[in-house]
Design a protein around this motif. Sequence first.
Motif, short mmCIF file in Angstrom:
data_model
loop_
_atom_site.label_atom_id
_atom_site.label_comp_id
_atom_site.label_asym_id
_atom_site.label_seq_id
_atom_site.Cartn_x
_atom_site.Cartn_y
_atom_site.Cartn_z
N MET A 79 49.15 93.21 70.99
CA MET A 79 48.01 93.59 70.16
C MET A 79 47.77 92.56 69.07
O MET A 79 46.63 92.16 68.81
N MET A 80 48.83 92.11 68.42
CA MET A 80 48.66 91.13 67.36
C MET A 80 48.17 89.79 67.92
O MET A 80 47.36 89.10 67.28
N GLU A 81 48.64 89.43 69.09
CA GLU A 81 48.15 88.21 69.73
C GLU A 81 46.64 88.30 69.96
O GLU A 81 45.91 87.32 69.78
N LEU A 82 46.17 89.49 70.34
CA LEU A 82 44.73 89.69 70.53
C LEU A 82 43.99 89.64 69.20
O LEU A 82 42.95 88.97 69.07
N PHE A 83 44.50 90.33 68.17
CA PHE A 83 43.78 90.45 66.90
C PHE A 83 43.66 89.12 66.14
O PHE A 83 42.75 88.97 65.32
N VAL A 84 44.56 88.20 66.38
CA VAL A 84 44.47 86.90 65.69
C VAL A 84 43.83 85.83 66.57
O VAL A 84 43.72 84.68 66.17
N SER A 85 43.36 86.22 67.75
CA SER A 85 42.79 85.26 68.69
C SER A 85 41.34 84.97 68.37
O SER A 85 40.63 85.77 67.74
N ALA A 86 40.87 83.80 68.83
CA ALA A 86 39.45 83.47 68.71
C ALA A 86 38.61 84.44 69.51
O ALA A 86 37.46 84.75 69.14
N GLN A 87 39.16 84.96 70.61
CA GLN A 87 38.45 85.93 71.43
C GLN A 87 38.07 87.16 70.62
O GLN A 87 36.92 87.61 70.65
N PHE A 88 39.01 87.70 69.84
CA PHE A 88 38.73 88.89 69.03
C PHE A 88 37.80 88.56 67.88
O PHE A 88 36.89 89.32 67.56
N LEU A 89 38.03 87.41 67.23
CA LEU A 89 37.18 87.02 66.10
C LEU A 89 35.73 86.86 66.54
O LEU A 89 34.81 87.34 65.87
N ASN A 90 35.51 86.22 67.67
CA ASN A 90 34.14 86.04 68.16
C ASN A 90 33.51 87.38 68.52
O ASN A 90 32.33 87.62 68.23
N ALA A 91 34.28 88.27 69.16
CA ALA A 91 33.74 89.58 69.54
C ALA A 91 33.38 90.40 68.30
O ALA A 91 32.35 91.07 68.27
N SER A 92 34.22 90.35 67.27
CA SER A 92 34.00 91.18 66.08
C SER A 92 32.89 90.64 65.19
O SER A 92 32.36 91.36 64.34
N THR A 93 32.51 89.37 65.37
CA THR A 93 31.44 88.78 64.55
C THR A 93 30.17 88.51 65.35
O THR A 93 29.16 88.09 64.78
N GLY A 94 30.21 88.74 66.67
CA GLY A 94 29.04 88.53 67.50
C GLY A 94 28.78 87.09 67.88
O GLY A 94 27.73 86.76 68.43
N HIS A 95 29.74 86.20 67.63
CA HIS A 95 29.56 84.79 67.96
C HIS A 95 29.90 84.54 69.43
O HIS A 95 30.76 85.20 70.01
N ILE A 96 29.25 83.55 69.99
CA ILE A 96 29.57 83.10 71.35
C ILE A 96 30.55 81.95 71.25
O ILE A 96 30.30 80.96 70.55
N ASP A 97 31.68 82.08 71.91
CA ASP A 97 32.69 81.02 71.92
C ASP A 97 32.05 79.74 72.45
O ASP A 97 31.53 79.72 73.56
N PRO A 98 32.06 78.63 71.66
CA PRO A 98 31.45 77.39 72.14
C PRO A 98 32.04 76.91 73.46
O PRO A 98 31.34 76.25 74.24
N ASP A 99 33.31 77.23 73.73
CA ASP A 99 33.90 76.81 75.00
C ASP A 99 33.32 77.57 76.18
O ASP A 99 33.46 77.14 77.33
N ARG A 100 32.68 78.71 75.92
CA ARG A 100 32.08 79.49 77.00
C ARG A 100 30.57 79.35 77.07
O ARG A 100 29.95 79.77 78.04
N ALA A 101 29.96 78.81 76.02
CA ALA A 101 28.51 78.67 75.99
C ALA A 101 28.06 77.64 77.03
O ALA A 101 28.79 76.71 77.37
N TYR A 102 26.84 77.82 77.51
CA TYR A 102 26.26 76.93 78.52
C TYR A 102 25.25 76.04 77.81
O TYR A 102 24.14 76.45 77.50
#
Length: 751
Positions: A79-102
């Motif tokens: 859980m902590m690995e998830l909560f400190v991840s860029a994946q969680f930060l992007n989801a909680s702020t509505g940002h699109i991860d630049p590594d996944r953007a087209y």
Amino acid sequence: MKSLRTAVLALVVCAISCVASARPTVGLVLSGGGAKGIAHVGVIKALEDSGVPIDYITGTSMGAIVGGLYACGYSPEQMMELFVSAQFLNASTGHIDPDRAYYFSRPPESPRMASFALSNDSIAKRVPQSLISPLTMDYEFMEIFSPYNAVCGGDFDRLMVPFRCVASNCEAKRPEVMRRGSVGAAIRASMTFPLVFSPIAINDTLMYDGGIYDNFPVDVMERDFHPDMMVGVDVHTPQPSPAPTALNQIDNLVTMPQSYELPADRGVRIHINLTAFNLLDFPKARQIYDVGYRRGLEMVDSIKARCGATRDPAQVAARRAEFNSRLPRMRFGSVKVTGGSPAQNDYVEGLFGHPENGVYSMGRVRDGFYHAITTDAFANLYPVASYNRDSGLFDLSLRAYPKAAWRVGVGGYITSSTTSMLFADVDYNSLGNTPLDANLGGWLGQNYFAGRLMATLRLGPASRPYAMSGEAVVSRRRYNQTDQMFYQRVTPDFVDHLEAYGRLYFFSMALGRHAKGSVSGGYGYLRDRSYDASGVRHVSSQSLWQVALRYDYSTLNSKSYPTAGMSIHAAAMWMPGDYRIDYGARINCSQLRVRGEFSRYFPLGKHFALGVNADVMLSNRKLVDDYYAAITSAETFTPTPSGDNSFNSAFRANSFVAAGIQPIWKIVSKLQLRGYADVFLPWRKIENHDGRAVYTGGCFNKPEFFGELAAVYDFPFAALSVYMNYHTGIDSGVHGGVTFGLYIPAPQFTR
């Protein structure tokens, strides 16, 4: 072998269950509290380490997220690995991860900060429905929770730990207890704070944050599970005189009176003092976790005295391993889109490509989804993954909520210098209904105005697109010789630059996920009007044709102030044409030029990053005799927006090399202290000898320096900066100022 291992684990879990039935059962109740709810993870870790069993879980809002993850088999460490991840930060702020953007599908860059629909709908439907876009959050919830939903079959009693969460039915004015259905949707509903996140529909009813009616679901635990004792963890922090922030005001308006009591004869209540943290302090997850862990350890003896028997952590690990061994692999047999027009639905489905041997991999589905949302054409694209037990595959359904085809945007850049500008544009993007996109934008400021018309014709299959496009731009910039403060009119202007051009991109295509290439041709008229020290006016103009090859790559995580990622912008141009100086005879100025700009940012731990940048300009352009024509038409190096505040001939040359570093201190998630140190080396420096332009000295022997220190707060839609800089050359010395917005002027013909 896997079947044998699963069978052995199942026998172990069966034995554990028999032992558990002989001891008192324990129910864990987790309150809501935003980022403070991460303390729940610390408490769970303390309980596990001390052997306190957890037989049932109920939670609200953040307590639902933590409780749901634990019920699905996540360990506290996971859980902590998830909560400190860029994946969680992007989801909680509505940002699109630049590594996944087209990159190819991104809208054209502009200083737009907000947009609104142009349609026949009411004003309420034209404005954004939430502060944070739900796109990335809904997808990540689907990817995380769908395998667990497949195992439990939609029955929350069949998760690793039986689970309940609470959402709010604001239409019926009551709490709703989630017992079955989609685990991810139930948790997503439970944490949907009004206006911050978009509500989701469950059984055709919009659901909101459970904390509105029941932020500490002791009653749900008692009614649904009847445990022998309860452990209630309360991270709610009363504030006698809360600051009148937007979140506090919404909270006060919608939240009903709450009770955070747990009867002493029914269990132990753990209150955690988290007054040092706020609802959105997710970047402080580790600190909040530590507070929760310490508080949990303090209360363990009281809990163990009440519950009697303990559970060996090894038994919990075995039970978790057995449950997780039953998770199906995330592979998809079909992708179906509804909600848009038939053409739009077909377009989005096409982004996922064709299945390989009838199967879409998780990677293919992720790429297709992020390709779709990079277009900025959706208010939401809600994903649901349904497990087909016969095929062993998931079926993905996407409910599309397209934005209106016509939208108007507003933005700009406000500064204490003379480069302030306002921006507005009208955008047409039908996303599949027609292959044509169009944009009309305008910039208006004291020393700068511009207009741009763009149109793009999308061609090729959706999964491998290419395009033709065209743009027409007119812009005018007035430079002063000094960095003026606030609104001042200096007469005469030092330099007045006008350009008008049309350009056709014959062919552009995606080059992988993060890059695009193009071939273009066009014609431009560029005019420079300048004044010497005695006030004499000099006018020069260029009429240029252009054929260009371009390559653009970007994974930067911010438009203006990135801290991670890389960008490359390179162009090779052949430009035949001529000069006219003071309306005299035409002079041939045909040239071949190549320019490459590079930047990369390296994260150095949690709070620091280092950026490096380079800008190389090579040209065979001949030096014209007239100094004012030569220097005003030379290419310029501007490492920061403040470099455009004034005309500095020291940073202009026909060919040059520039490089710099950017040390960055990320004080908190959005607040940065950034340094810039750049060196500019002209191939040959252009000097003024009695009005004639001459090259002086050898190659690369006239370096110039630019340095800046800026405190930046990077909002989701713009940035606020307070800066001081120093540069050599004209008006050398220390300068400072304040800026707010996005500094993105109109495109230039020679870039």
